[in-house]
Write an enzyme that holds these catalytic residues in place. Sequence first.
Site, PDB file in Angstrom:
ATOM      1  N   GLU A 195       2.061   9.250 -10.536  1.00 43.27           N
ATOM      2  CA  GLU A 195       1.109   9.896  -9.635  1.00 43.27           C
ATOM      3  C   GLU A 195       1.634  11.276  -9.217  1.00 43.27           C
ATOM      4  OE1 GLU A 195       0.739   8.429  -5.557  1.00 43.27           O
ATOM      5  OE2 GLU A 195      -1.439   8.473  -5.768  1.00 43.27           O
ATOM      6  N   GLU A 255      -1.874  -0.391   1.022  1.00 46.78           N
ATOM      7  CA  GLU A 255      -2.735   0.435   0.164  1.00 46.78           C
ATOM      8  C   GLU A 255      -1.877   1.565  -0.358  1.00 46.78           C
ATOM      9  OE1 GLU A 255      -5.490  -0.129  -1.070  1.00 46.78           O
ATOM     10  OE2 GLU A 255      -6.013  -1.856   0.146  1.00 46.78           O
ATOM     11  N   LYS A 305       2.391   4.388  13.713  1.00 46.91           N
ATOM     12  CA  LYS A 305       3.302   5.455  13.292  1.00 46.91           C
ATOM     13  C   LYS A 305       2.648   6.252  12.169  1.00 46.91           C
ATOM     14  CE  LYS A 305       6.212   6.348  10.231  1.00 46.91           C
ATOM     15  NZ  LYS A 305       5.954   7.799  10.143  1.00 46.91           N
ATOM     16  N   CYS A 348      -5.799   9.363  -2.968  1.00 45.85           N
ATOM     17  CA  CYS A 348      -5.290   8.234  -3.755  1.00 45.85           C
ATOM     18  C   CYS A 348      -6.283   7.845  -4.838  1.00 45.85           C
ATOM     19  CB  CYS A 348      -5.004   7.049  -2.841  1.00 45.85           C
ATOM     20  SG  CYS A 348      -6.402   6.649  -1.787  1.00 45.85           S
TER      21      CYS A 348
HETATM   22  P1  NAD Z   1       4.726   7.915   1.907  1.00 43.35           P
HETATM   23  O1  NAD Z   1       4.859   6.591   1.253  1.00 43.35           O
HETATM   24  O2  NAD Z   1       5.797   8.912   1.707  1.00 43.35           O
HETATM   25  O3  NAD Z   1       4.572   7.753   3.485  1.00 43.35           O
HETATM   26  C1  NAD Z   1       3.569   6.961   4.061  1.00 43.35           C
HETATM   27  C2  NAD Z   1       4.001   6.553   5.451  1.00 43.35           C
HETATM   28  O4  NAD Z   1       5.142   5.705   5.335  1.00 43.35           O
HETATM   29  C3  NAD Z   1       4.423   7.709   6.345  1.00 43.35           C
HETATM   30  O5  NAD Z   1       4.024   7.457   7.672  1.00 43.35           O
HETATM   31  C4  NAD Z   1       5.943   7.676   6.244  1.00 43.35           C
HETATM   32  O6  NAD Z   1       6.602   8.234   7.348  1.00 43.35           O
HETATM   33  C5  NAD Z   1       6.192   6.181   6.163  1.00 43.35           C
HETATM   34  N1  NAD Z   1       7.468   5.804   5.554  1.00 43.35           N
HETATM   35  C6  NAD Z   1       8.153   6.449   4.597  1.00 43.35           C
HETATM   36  N2  NAD Z   1       9.277   5.762   4.285  1.00 43.35           N
HETATM   37  C7  NAD Z   1       9.289   4.656   5.062  1.00 43.35           C
HETATM   38  C8  NAD Z   1      10.182   3.563   5.211  1.00 43.35           C
HETATM   39  N3  NAD Z   1      11.282   3.464   4.483  1.00 43.35           N
HETATM   40  N4  NAD Z   1       9.883   2.606   6.116  1.00 43.35           N
HETATM   41  C9  NAD Z   1       8.755   2.677   6.847  1.00 43.35           C
HETATM   42  N5  NAD Z   1       7.873   3.706   6.757  1.00 43.35           N
HETATM   43  C10 NAD Z   1       8.130   4.676   5.867  1.00 43.35           C
HETATM   44  O7  NAD Z   1       3.298   8.482   1.441  1.00 43.35           O
HETATM   45  P2  NAD Z   1       2.670   9.896   1.792  1.00 43.35           P
HETATM   46  O8  NAD Z   1       3.355  10.954   0.988  1.00 43.35           O
HETATM   47  O9  NAD Z   1       2.557  10.083   3.260  1.00 43.35           O
HETATM   48  O10 NAD Z   1       1.172   9.695   1.240  1.00 43.35           O
HETATM   49  C11 NAD Z   1       0.818   9.883  -0.076  1.00 43.35           C
HETATM   50  C12 NAD Z   1       0.711   8.551  -0.791  1.00 43.35           C
HETATM   51  O11 NAD Z   1      -0.218   7.713  -0.114  1.00 43.35           O
HETATM   52  C13 NAD Z   1       0.165   8.671  -2.203  1.00 43.35           C
HETATM   53  O12 NAD Z   1       0.911   7.839  -3.055  1.00 43.35           O
HETATM   54  C14 NAD Z   1      -1.270   8.182  -2.083  1.00 43.35           C
HETATM   55  O13 NAD Z   1      -1.821   7.677  -3.282  1.00 43.35           O
HETATM   56  C15 NAD Z   1      -1.120   7.126  -1.049  1.00 43.35           C
HETATM   57  N6  NAD Z   1      -2.404   6.834  -0.397  1.00 43.35           N
HETATM   58  C16 NAD Z   1      -3.018   5.657  -0.674  1.00 43.35           C
HETATM   59  C17 NAD Z   1      -4.245   5.365  -0.105  1.00 43.35           C
HETATM   60  C18 NAD Z   1      -4.925   4.065  -0.385  1.00 43.35           C
HETATM   61  O14 NAD Z   1      -5.754   3.657   0.431  1.00 43.35           O
HETATM   62  N7  NAD Z   1      -4.618   3.372  -1.475  1.00 43.35           N
HETATM   63  C19 NAD Z   1      -4.832   6.271   0.780  1.00 43.35           C
HETATM   64  C20 NAD Z   1      -4.178   7.451   1.057  1.00 43.35           C
HETATM   65  C21 NAD Z   1      -2.952   7.726   0.467  1.00 43.35           C
END
Ligand code: NAD
Length: 475
Positions: free
Chosen positions: A377, A244, A171, A278
């Site tokens: 962040e 992550e 997903k 990130c």
């Molecule tokens: P997000 O947490 O909003 O969403 C990430 C994923 O989770 C999406 O597919 C979203 O649809 C899903 N999601 C959201 N709520 C959910 C729930 N309640 N249950 C299940 N799935 C759910 O993050 P984003 O805005 O897409 O990405 C940005 C974030 O990702 C930043 O905080 C960034 O630092 C982090 N990030 C971390 C890494 C790493 O490897 N550490 C890499 C890339 C991005």
Amino acid sequence: MLEKNLIGGNWVGGAQALEIRNPSDLSDVIATYGLAGKGEVEAAFAAARKAQPAWGRATLEQRSLVLEAIARGIFDNKDRLAQILAREGGKTVPDALGEVMRAGHIARFFAGEALRMPGEKLGSVRPNVDVEITRDPVGIVGLITPWNFPVATPMWKIAPALAFGNGVVWKPSEKTPGISVAIAEIVAASSIPAGVFNLLIGAGPDVGAAVIANADAISFTGSSTTGRRIAVACAERLIRCQMEMGGKNPLVVLDDADLELAADIAVNGAFFQQGQRCTASSRLIVTNGIHDAFVKACAERIAKLRVGHALKADTQIGPVIDDTQFRKNLGYIDIAKGENARLATGGEALELETKGYYLAPTLFADTTNAMRINREEVFGPVATVIRVADYEEALAVANDTEYGLSAGVCTTSMKHARHFQRNVEAGMTMLNLPTAGVDYHTPFGGRKASSYGPREQGRYAVEFYTQIKTSYLLA
Ligand code: NAD
């Protein structure tokens, strides 16, 4: 409406429509997707449950060949994929191409790893008994991924999951469905059996939650807030998870640093890809002696960065991904101003030829580590400078955060470089390099609120995507 969920080898639609526009030009409607719902999630898991046992028993060579075909598919389509990614995600074309190539290299790396499935044979403390330690697939792995690296991040989960015999229900972020479909088409075009790999385009709270309710393991990349919630849901089901999450990565610049190099590193780490990494260098922690010259050198470089349409050849900084992120970034700029941070450059939305989510890369000086702008962040083209007296204070400030993903130091002192490497609380450390930018064959991950569970990437990925079986055999 595009029927673009992949379930059991078939492309199927969804009930709810999702329209995607180009963040560089909001008049450009890219496509409308049919969002999956609960029924599609159940169908995807049913297909995966049916197909996975045979895939788990497939020869190592069969699985390796699938990974090789995926890698080839990515390399052969690299320019097309980069264009899709730039149009949908706002990445400049060189950034997008770099990410696509990385995804191809990851698939190729795991084509090799599939052949190197590790195991161990031990002697026993009992007479005439042999002990064998082998690894089985985990089962059906749910992969939940973000929008900021929508090709490379999924591939560093999809590739090891498949290489080690698991079924996959993926997903991706609902903000980047187009590039996700393009990647899924490449996976489906390999010789992978139908049902082993499934794609669901859907929203987090409903489809994501349904994936968690059905999977045998979850690998998640996204924000710490979402990750914490998902880890709790996984614990309730006693399934393994790998998370992550976010970062607030420090880049320490010491008096003895090469000023020009340090400024280049800071600007690259903080602002390229709009700061939506990130591992972005969001906190620049600078000692007194170099502070003023460093802020000046950075501000000059930042003011010259060319912000523009992601598909234009001379653009260095594209738009941010969407309206939510745009408003969030502007909100943090207001918060920093309200905290009396000094605006060194940027700080505003930009109106360009096409209407899009453009922000001027923004640097705040005279900040303290206690300010909200340094604790939370932002995930946009916004960085801060924190002035410190000496190396010891710099290290203490670097570690004074709930996150621990990547941390860098710019110095010519071996003593400080080695001390920093040993004592900074981060999963990845960088010496005279930007905090962002990592290899594809090495472990990736952090500490504290940035990561939870086993490492991703490289040889270490086998830990999460396999489960160990210890067998005792009478000789
Ligand atoms: P997000 O947490 O909003 O969403 C990430 C994923 O989770 C999406 O597919 C979203 O649809 C899903 N999601 C959201 N709520 C959910 C729930 N309640 N249950 C299940 N799935 C759910 O993050 P984003 O805005 O897409 O990405 C940005 C974030 O990702 C930043 O905080 C960034 O630092 C982090 N990030 C971390 C890494 C790493 O490897 N550490 C890499 C890339 C991005």
